[in-house]
Design an enzyme around this catalytic site. Sequence first.
Site, PDB file in Angstrom:
ATOM      1  N   SER A  82       0.841  -1.185   0.000  1.00 46.04           N
ATOM      2  CA  SER A  82       0.000   0.000   0.000  1.00 46.04           C
ATOM      3  C   SER A  82       0.887   1.250   0.000  1.00 46.04           C
ATOM      4  O   SER A  82       1.700   1.436  -0.903  1.00 46.04           O
ATOM      5  CB  SER A  82      -0.948  -0.029   1.198  1.00 46.04           C
ATOM      6  OG  SER A  82      -1.942   0.954   1.086  1.00 46.04           O
ATOM      7  N   HIS A  85      -7.181  -5.806  -0.791  1.00 50.14           N
ATOM      8  CA  HIS A  85      -6.061  -4.918  -0.471  1.00 50.14           C
ATOM      9  C   HIS A  85      -5.221  -5.461   0.680  1.00 50.14           C
ATOM     10  O   HIS A  85      -5.722  -5.694   1.779  1.00 50.14           O
ATOM     11  CB  HIS A  85      -6.584  -3.531  -0.107  1.00 50.14           C
ATOM     12  CG  HIS A  85      -5.508  -2.515   0.111  1.00 50.14           C
ATOM     13  ND1 HIS A  85      -4.685  -2.079  -0.905  1.00 50.14           N
ATOM     14  CD2 HIS A  85      -5.102  -1.864   1.224  1.00 50.14           C
ATOM     15  CE1 HIS A  85      -3.831  -1.200  -0.429  1.00 50.14           C
ATOM     16  NE2 HIS A  85      -4.052  -1.046   0.857  1.00 50.14           N
ATOM     17  N   ASP A 126      -8.837  -5.060  -5.320  1.00 50.27           N
ATOM     18  CA  ASP A 126      -8.414  -4.101  -4.302  1.00 50.27           C
ATOM     19  C   ASP A 126      -9.533  -3.090  -4.094  1.00 50.27           C
ATOM     20  O   ASP A 126      -9.977  -2.433  -5.038  1.00 50.27           O
ATOM     21  CB  ASP A 126      -7.133  -3.402  -4.762  1.00 50.27           C
ATOM     22  CG  ASP A 126      -6.465  -2.611  -3.650  1.00 50.27           C
ATOM     23  OD1 ASP A 126      -7.175  -2.000  -2.835  1.00 50.27           O
ATOM     24  OD2 ASP A 126      -5.220  -2.593  -3.612  1.00 50.27           O
TER      25      ASP A 126
END
Length: 527
Positions: A201, A464, A425
């Site tokens: 991320s 994610h 995601d």
Amino acid sequence: MSASTDTVAHGPIRWFPIADLTAPPGITDRCTPEAVRAAVAHIEGVDVTSVTVNTSGRHDMEGGPVEGLPNFCDVRLRQISPGGHLVEITVWVPLAWNGRFMGTAGGGNRTRVHVDLPDFFRIMTLPRALINGFAAASTDGGNRDERLFDWGLDVETGDLDWELIQNWVHRSTHDMTIIGKAVVEGIHGSAPSYSYFQGTSGGGRQALMEAQRYPDDYDGIWATDPAINWSRFIPAEIWPALVMKEYGNPLAPSKLETFRQGVIAAGNRAQAIATSFVTTVDPPAWDPYELVGTSSEAGEITATDATVMQKIWEGPRSRNGDIQWFGLRPGTESWGMTAPDAGLAVTTEANGTLAPVPFPIAKAYIGGWLLRDSEWDWTTLTFEQFDELLEQSVREFSELDTDDPDLTGLRDNGGKLLITHGLDDEVIFPMGTVHYVQRVHGDMGGVEGTAPFLRLFLSPGDGHSHAAAAGPGVTLAGGMAALMDWVENGHAPNTLAVERHNLSGGPITMTGSVDAYRQPDPQSAAR
């Protein structure tokens, strides 16, 4: 001991066996403040705050202690960065070392993760590096502001702290790397044989920053679900909430789930994914209006519901109709069903009224960094103002994008870059990562020209940062073992193993593999 793919047999966070590693004689004698000070004496502005040998097998982190740690030297340092910020750096050096160094990253717009995480999160932390025999380092970037996302704004002056922002963007991660390696060499008497960096991320952005700006720092870099293209994708994260607000039609979770199931039931999900690789500017391949009149727990799907869903899938468009960035992929769960309150299409109900909830990082960035107003009321945002703010974001904050396609330094130094992204995601648009890799292909010889140093893997159904619930996804152990095998043995990965884990910590519920991305798109790359 050389890296080998057969080391991946210990679970999602253990990939390197350490049972046969032994501590060299006298190693604790070098785990002292005096030895560490001598090791970093050549680095300007660095002070040693503490050096201790930890043989307790545990360490207290936010959220609770981590158990089962090998004996290690716990080194704490500080450095005054430009702008006068006091940066705190932590280096953990196992007494029985595998000869390798690991740089760790943060998340969101922070440079480190200091929490204990479930094993299915593919996020490197100091404990996870340590249990695999790595020496590892982390840095707080000089940022200990209690504000989670809008820390860059001085509320009294209305100015942004650009020096602290530079720490986050690139400076502190690079300094951590230099300092961390020096500490390791001072304690063990030799430099690391190989150095690795893993980030997810916001940490994935740090990983790509290292590949782009400091290609000498690491032999192998893994960026997963990377938060690159910052100036575009962060404003785009507020788009689903804005669409629901401006149409006066928030979509209840049951309606969003009805649309998602419609995509799946129609059998067009895989087609939508494949089509978007080829024509990324086209609308989604499946027509949401086909569900008008369908029942859901929140009532029948209306034409306005379908319009809102279509706009969310399409992504933000300018007042001239030009596509500004990608939207949520059809079939992606992004309203908190998988992980509570996680996603871009979250709504809340108060007094019988449904209201959209903007993603917090996007709201803080627009209010604090673009408008310089920490009290900004996002409900005043309009499509026209969004268009202006996105243009401002690109104009003023493109340095945050970390999207330089020139990886010449990494290639020439023999470095390897592994990029992975879950296609479902719920907070970072995976096509932004595809778009970046396509640009690298366009600048550096296509798929064949970049394959020796760059591989991208996309996991259908994966969310994610973790390999759980939806999935399956790449685990931390699987990705690291593949990267090490590539760096140390020359075995470039053509496939990666994927797993799906139960969110409650139960057993693996699905396994499989994904192939390396092989479809560059000249049209998308030219955008």
